[in-house]
Design a protein around this motif. Sequence first.
Motif, PDB file in Angstrom:
ATOM      1  N   PRO A   1      39.075  30.907  45.555  1.00  0.00           N
ATOM      2  CA  PRO A   1      39.080  32.484  46.059  1.00  0.00           C
ATOM      3  C   PRO A   1      40.417  32.871  46.196  1.00  0.00           C
ATOM      4  O   PRO A   1      40.448  34.318  45.971  1.00  0.00           O
ATOM      5  CB  PRO A   1      38.771  31.698  47.480  1.00  0.00           C
ATOM      6  CG  PRO A   1      38.102  30.647  47.469  1.00  0.00           C
ATOM      7  CD  PRO A   1      38.385  29.694  46.609  1.00  0.00           C
ATOM      8  N   LEU A   2      41.242  32.376  45.965  1.00  0.00           N
ATOM      9  CA  LEU A   2      42.631  32.867  46.044  1.00  0.00           C
ATOM     10  C   LEU A   2      42.851  33.619  44.481  1.00  0.00           C
ATOM     11  O   LEU A   2      43.856  34.488  44.364  1.00  0.00           O
ATOM     12  CB  LEU A   2      43.904  31.970  46.478  1.00  0.00           C
ATOM     13  CG  LEU A   2      44.074  31.876  47.950  1.00  0.00           C
ATOM     14  CD1 LEU A   2      45.296  30.560  48.340  1.00  0.00           C
ATOM     15  CD2 LEU A   2      44.399  33.137  48.649  1.00  0.00           C
ATOM     16  N   LEU A   3      42.365  32.808  43.712  1.00  0.00           N
ATOM     17  CA  LEU A   3      42.454  33.228  42.197  1.00  0.00           C
ATOM     18  C   LEU A   3      42.146  34.639  42.193  1.00  0.00           C
ATOM     19  O   LEU A   3      42.272  35.434  41.291  1.00  0.00           O
ATOM     20  CB  LEU A   3      41.910  32.395  41.164  1.00  0.00           C
ATOM     21  CG  LEU A   3      42.527  31.107  41.111  1.00  0.00           C
ATOM     22  CD1 LEU A   3      41.973  30.354  40.021  1.00  0.00           C
ATOM     23  CD2 LEU A   3      43.970  31.335  40.805  1.00  0.00           C
ATOM     24  N   LEU A   4      41.065  35.052  42.981  1.00  0.00           N
ATOM     25  CA  LEU A   4      40.475  36.689  42.977  1.00  0.00           C
ATOM     26  C   LEU A   4      41.553  37.392  43.171  1.00  0.00           C
ATOM     27  O   LEU A   4      41.632  38.931  42.748  1.00  0.00           O
ATOM     28  CB  LEU A   4      39.316  36.586  43.883  1.00  0.00           C
ATOM     29  CG  LEU A   4      38.269  35.829  43.541  1.00  0.00           C
ATOM     30  CD1 LEU A   4      37.193  35.807  44.903  1.00  0.00           C
ATOM     31  CD2 LEU A   4      37.348  36.429  42.291  1.00  0.00           C
ATOM     32  N   LEU A   5      42.895  37.125  43.785  1.00  0.00           N
ATOM     33  CA  LEU A   5      43.732  37.952  44.130  1.00  0.00           C
ATOM     34  C   LEU A   5      45.024  37.988  42.979  1.00  0.00           C
ATOM     35  O   LEU A   5      45.853  38.620  42.900  1.00  0.00           O
ATOM     36  CB  LEU A   5      44.631  37.799  45.417  1.00  0.00           C
ATOM     37  CG  LEU A   5      43.575  37.941  46.612  1.00  0.00           C
ATOM     38  CD1 LEU A   5      44.337  37.500  48.039  1.00  0.00           C
ATOM     39  CD2 LEU A   5      43.031  39.401  46.685  1.00  0.00           C
ATOM     40  N   GLU A   6      44.617  37.241  41.946  1.00  0.00           N
ATOM     41  CA  GLU A   6      45.887  36.799  40.868  1.00  0.00           C
ATOM     42  C   GLU A   6      45.844  38.114  40.025  1.00  0.00           C
ATOM     43  O   GLU A   6      47.133  38.496  39.611  1.00  0.00           O
ATOM     44  CB  GLU A   6      45.537  35.669  40.149  1.00  0.00           C
ATOM     45  CG  GLU A   6      46.427  35.204  39.145  1.00  0.00           C
ATOM     46  CD  GLU A   6      47.811  34.913  39.841  1.00  0.00           C
ATOM     47  OE1 GLU A   6      48.734  34.931  38.846  1.00  0.00           O
ATOM     48  OE2 GLU A   6      47.950  34.630  40.770  1.00  0.00           O
ATOM     49  N   GLY A   7      44.829  38.980  39.841  1.00  0.00           N
ATOM     50  CA  GLY A   7      44.997  39.944  38.989  1.00  0.00           C
ATOM     51  C   GLY A   7      45.971  41.090  39.726  1.00  0.00           C
ATOM     52  O   GLY A   7      46.913  41.332  39.160  1.00  0.00           O
ATOM     53  N   LEU A   8      45.698  41.117  40.965  1.00  0.00           N
ATOM     54  CA  LEU A   8      46.497  42.109  41.731  1.00  0.00           C
ATOM     55  C   LEU A   8      48.037  41.787  41.595  1.00  0.00           C
ATOM     56  O   LEU A   8      49.059  42.490  41.444  1.00  0.00           O
ATOM     57  CB  LEU A   8      46.135  42.255  42.994  1.00  0.00           C
ATOM     58  CG  LEU A   8      46.757  43.223  44.055  1.00  0.00           C
ATOM     59  CD1 LEU A   8      47.162  44.441  43.850  1.00  0.00           C
ATOM     60  CD2 LEU A   8      46.318  43.031  45.663  1.00  0.00           C
TER      61      LEU A   8
END
Length: 357
Positions: free
Chosen positions: A187-194
């Motif tokens: 789930p935290l990887l979903l914020l990696e782009g940002l």
Amino acid sequence: MTSTTLTRANSETVTGNRSDPASRDSASRDSAGSDFAALSRRIVAAGLLKRRPRYYVMRFLLTDAAFAGGWALFAWVGDSWAQLLVAALLAVAFTQVAFLGHDAGHRQVSGSRRFSEVLGLLHGNLGVGLSYGWWMDKHTRHHANPNHEERDPDVGAGAIVWTGKQARSRRGLGAFLARRQAYLFFPLLLLEGLNLHVSSVRSLRGLGRHRRVEAVLLAAHLIGYTTAVLLVLSPLRALAFIAVQQGLFGLYMGCAFAPNHKGMPVLTAADRLDFLRRQVLTSRNVRGTAADLLLGGLNYQIEHHLFPSMPRPNLRRAQPLVRDYCVQHGIEYRDATLIQSYRQVLRHLDGVGAPMR
């Protein structure tokens, strides 16, 4: 190295001598310096460091065409919830473009520094909104000291902690995340782009070379991206599109890089390893026919770390030579399927967070 740092036996390991490298006798250590030179001669003799211009011409044409085609499809679909499917396709296209920037940065495409920088700036800053200069600095330090607790920025403490020392230093929200990080990892990887975009912008102050060019290209990407989305989509659909596209982009990027070193031995200042062992023992290959396309050649992480400028299509050919050489010299050579690699990563994260629970 401690036994907790270098966990040895598992079913996915191809190995010669399983002993701790730090406990080898002095004669073995004295000969270690020549081990990489001998391997390098074999690789050069096999012609595996030669450029592959035809391959890269086709790879760039196909990838850039897919990237442009994704945006053409976006314009054609118009203001529709079907754009969420287009967002997923563009997330894949963004990551594949980023892989090309990675190859250019390592001069796998061309030996020319200037040409490699142009490719990196166009595909990194302008294409996907990532600072090429920031990434080069970070990635160079990673290659020099992979999985080193103090020197590798990729295992520095962030939302995720990779060592017990990092976990014990956490308080409040950080401690909460550390305790549950195995469950929160994907789930935290979903914020990696940002996170990558923010880090790219913040890095501009410290950039020397091409600072203005990087800033202009990053701004052009941001303005072009947001303008296109807002012109075609209603505000609510625009927000949904950005969330899906950037979220899946970060997830894909994280899933492509996580199998390479995460869950592998973490080195400290007390460890003394030669170049060959430092690169091999901290890296993991991912096997499987689909891995070549999905991971952009990063599935041959061991070969890539030993020979960073080796063109992507040659990594597959180098793999049996490197593996056999490692077995002959008693150096553990680890590979796993993609699913197995993720399991190892999650087990490592769970183990690091366990004392916090």
